[in-house]
Design a protein around this motif. Structure first.
Motif, mmCIF file in Angstrom:
data_model
loop_
_atom_site.group_PDB
_atom_site.id
_atom_site.type_symbol
_atom_site.label_atom_id
_atom_site.label_comp_id
_atom_site.label_asym_id
_atom_site.label_seq_id
_atom_site.Cartn_x
_atom_site.Cartn_y
_atom_site.Cartn_z
ATOM 1 N N VAL A 116 59.789 54.003 18.690
ATOM 2 C CA VAL A 116 59.163 54.937 18.371
ATOM 3 C C VAL A 116 59.566 56.322 19.637
ATOM 4 N N PRO A 117 60.224 57.483 19.417
ATOM 5 C CA PRO A 117 60.474 58.036 20.612
ATOM 6 C C PRO A 117 59.242 58.924 20.892
ATOM 7 N N GLN A 144 45.575 78.707 13.198
ATOM 8 C CA GLN A 144 46.577 79.650 13.267
ATOM 9 C C GLN A 144 47.480 79.503 14.617
ATOM 10 N N ARG A 145 46.741 79.213 15.636
ATOM 11 C CA ARG A 145 47.403 79.038 16.878
ATOM 12 C C ARG A 145 48.179 77.764 16.852
ATOM 13 N N GLU A 146 47.709 76.830 16.294
ATOM 14 C CA GLU A 146 48.483 75.465 16.176
ATOM 15 C C GLU A 146 49.878 75.725 15.331
ATOM 16 N N ASP A 147 49.652 76.441 14.365
ATOM 17 C CA ASP A 147 50.865 76.979 13.418
ATOM 18 C C ASP A 147 51.916 77.710 14.221
ATOM 19 N N PHE A 148 51.296 78.646 14.821
ATOM 20 C CA PHE A 148 52.205 79.416 15.934
ATOM 21 C C PHE A 148 53.067 78.635 17.128
ATOM 22 N N ILE A 149 52.312 77.690 17.750
ATOM 23 C CA ILE A 149 52.863 76.743 18.504
ATOM 24 C C ILE A 149 53.908 76.128 18.047
ATOM 25 N N LYS A 150 53.778 75.410 16.813
ATOM 26 C CA LYS A 150 54.458 74.502 15.982
ATOM 27 C C LYS A 150 55.984 75.455 15.711
ATOM 28 N N ASN A 151 55.799 76.646 15.557
ATOM 29 C CA ASN A 151 56.940 77.547 15.005
ATOM 30 C C ASN A 151 57.727 77.862 16.374
ATOM 31 N N VAL A 152 57.224 77.751 17.497
ATOM 32 C CA VAL A 152 58.009 78.169 18.694
ATOM 33 C C VAL A 152 58.410 77.068 19.629
ATOM 34 N N THR A 153 57.750 75.755 19.330
ATOM 35 C CA THR A 153 58.209 74.580 20.048
ATOM 36 C C THR A 153 58.387 73.517 19.360
ATOM 37 N N ILE A 157 61.740 69.639 14.442
ATOM 38 C CA ILE A 157 61.203 68.042 14.384
ATOM 39 C C ILE A 157 59.923 68.013 13.356
ATOM 40 N N ASP A 158 60.278 67.363 12.558
ATOM 41 C CA ASP A 158 59.016 67.036 11.441
ATOM 42 C C ASP A 158 58.076 66.092 11.851
ATOM 43 N N ASN A 159 56.864 66.120 11.255
ATOM 44 C CA ASN A 159 55.953 64.825 11.281
ATOM 45 C C ASN A 159 55.784 64.589 12.830
ATOM 46 N N LEU A 160 55.431 65.335 13.583
ATOM 47 C CA LEU A 160 55.125 65.320 15.097
ATOM 48 C C LEU A 160 53.429 64.650 15.115
ATOM 49 N N THR A 161 53.234 63.641 15.999
ATOM 50 C CA THR A 161 52.031 63.360 16.408
ATOM 51 C C THR A 161 51.676 63.769 17.839
ATOM 52 N N ILE A 162 50.914 64.756 17.808
ATOM 53 C CA ILE A 162 50.779 65.328 19.383
ATOM 54 C C ILE A 162 49.778 64.714 19.985
ATOM 55 N N THR A 163 49.841 64.371 21.131
ATOM 56 C CA THR A 163 49.011 63.425 21.914
ATOM 57 C C THR A 163 48.302 64.368 23.163
ATOM 58 N N LYS A 164 49.164 65.203 23.453
ATOM 59 C CA LYS A 164 48.488 66.101 24.615
ATOM 60 C C LYS A 164 49.355 67.528 24.390
ATOM 61 N N ARG A 165 48.580 68.536 24.622
ATOM 62 C CA ARG A 165 49.277 69.870 24.854
ATOM 63 C C ARG A 165 48.577 70.815 25.850
ATOM 64 N N SER A 166 49.370 71.619 26.578
ATOM 65 C CA SER A 166 48.638 72.408 27.493
ATOM 66 C C SER A 166 49.600 73.729 27.490
ATOM 67 N N ALA A 167 48.951 74.937 28.101
ATOM 68 C CA ALA A 167 49.845 76.103 28.238
ATOM 69 C C ALA A 167 49.636 76.689 29.684
ATOM 70 N N GLU A 168 50.541 77.139 30.148
ATOM 71 C CA GLU A 168 50.542 77.980 31.530
ATOM 72 C C GLU A 168 51.005 79.404 31.523
ATOM 73 N N GLY A 169 50.517 80.012 32.184
ATOM 74 C CA GLY A 169 51.105 81.436 32.474
ATOM 75 C C GLY A 169 50.910 82.190 31.228
ATOM 76 N N GLU A 187 53.223 66.875 24.546
ATOM 77 C CA GLU A 187 53.560 65.279 24.791
ATOM 78 C C GLU A 187 53.302 64.800 23.212
ATOM 79 N N CYS A 188 54.192 64.038 22.728
ATOM 80 C CA CYS A 188 54.298 63.655 21.330
ATOM 81 C C CYS A 188 54.985 62.522 20.927
ATOM 82 N N GLN A 189 54.728 61.802 19.694
ATOM 83 C CA GLN A 189 55.513 61.130 19.324
ATOM 84 C C GLN A 189 56.514 61.505 18.135
ATOM 85 N N ALA A 190 57.573 61.288 18.049
ATOM 86 C CA ALA A 190 58.507 62.068 17.159
ATOM 87 C C ALA A 190 59.545 61.076 16.510
ATOM 88 N N PRO A 191 58.915 60.460 15.281
ATOM 89 C CA PRO A 191 59.663 59.448 14.620
ATOM 90 C C PRO A 191 60.666 59.801 13.613
#
Length: 325
Positions: A116-117, A144-153, A157-169, A187-191
């Protein structure tokens, strides 16, 4: 009028500017019409900076992305008691933020663990994109914020399993500083980016830079080319090669297409390359759009640059067991 009066009280030298979005035309001194006076700005000539009163996510700094580079009607005025007095006006191009202050991209590491990557990706933006994304990030919450972040990061890649996320600036006030960056670390798993072919790993590493546009117009170009925004992408992708494996097909990571002017200055380009250092495959990508307009004769070169990004997005790296194994 309130803005103008407040600036007058502060003895701040400012000019009133009227313009319109680039997609709706431009101010022409030979054919004046009030219909083009759509967007107001305040311009500070000493500092060459702007305030856009109607754009809530912007701060004192560059003009909005959709009007920068267009002509503006600059009005020099004087405050006379309770009214604003006209002095003179002139038409001038509104300053646009250069590609050097519009950097963006992805720095990512990929490690395969139990087939698993695991991906650690920092997506970053500067300039126009940073200002826009800070504004959106501030004004939405929850799903809504989660959808936005998914669209720009990691949008490719489909079906990500997010383990950690953070923002800066993310503070919108940072948008007044063109050197500042808005960053989101995931930080995620991307099968979805890996397939097995026997004992080989097929790693769709190009998906890590996100979805890309494609341009496959076949007929002859009839009009000049308009590019929506100035942008300067830098990506670095580091794939850890599992023990007992080697990397095959590395040549596919090497792409080189450019658009140059008559003096051989680079206006746009997509260049990718790679190298192996120890047990790591390191891929570097540079994609830049320095100008908003190109002559139609440059269309084939322009299309090659655009499609280079799309081709890279489809890039698959093959990891094969070493012969010694």
């Amino acid at each position: 009028k309130l803005y103008l009066a407040a600036l007058a009280e502060l003895t701040t030298n400012a000019q009133l500017v009227f313009t319109l979005p680039r997609t709706q035309g431009s101010i022409d001194s030979d054919f004046p019409t009030p219909l083009v006076l759509q967007e107001p700005l305040l311009y500070f000539p000493v500092y060459k900076k702007y305030i856009a009163p109607t754009v809530t996510y912007l701060r004192y700094g560059p003009a909005p992305d959709n009007i920068a580079g267009n002509n503006g009607l600059f009005i020099v005025y004087a405050n006379q008691a309770v009214k604003v007095g006209f002095q003179r006006c002139y038409i001038q191009q509104i300053d646009i933020l250069s590609h050097e202050h519009n950097k963006q991209g992805v720095n990512a590491s990929i490690k395969i663990k139990n087939r698993v990557p695991e991906v650690i990706a920092e997506t970053y933006w500067q300039g126009y994109r940073a200002a826009l994304y800070r504004g959106i990030h501030r004004n939405i919450q929850g799903a809504q914020r989660e959808d936005f972040i998914k669209n720009v990061t990691l949008s490719g890649i489909d079906n990500l399993t997010i383990t950690k996320r953070s923002a800066e600036g993310e503070d919108v006030n940072l948008s007044s500083d063109v050197e500042s960056f808005f960053k989101i670390k995931t930080e995620c798993q991307a099968p979805a980016i890996i397939e097995m072919a026997g004992n080989d790993y097929l790693v769709s590493i190009g998906k890590v830079i996100g979805q890309q546009s494609e341009l496959y117009q076949e007929h002859k170009r009839q009009t000049n080319i308009y590019v929506p925004t100035i942008a300067n992408y830098f990506h670095e992708l580091v794939l850890e090669i599992p023990e007992g494996y080697s990397c095959a097909g590395q040549e596919a990571t090497k792409i080189h297409n450019q658009v140059k002017d008559e003096n051989q200055n680079v206006l746009m380009e997509f260049i990718s390359d790679s190298r192996v250092e120890g047990n790591k495959l390191i891929i570097n990508v540079h994609e830049v759009y320095k100008v908003l307009y190109l002559k139609k004769e440059k269309y084939d070169d322009f299309r090659a640059v655009i499609n280079s990004a799309a081709d890279f997005n489809k890039l698959v790296v093959v990891l094969t067991p070493s012969k010694a194994n």
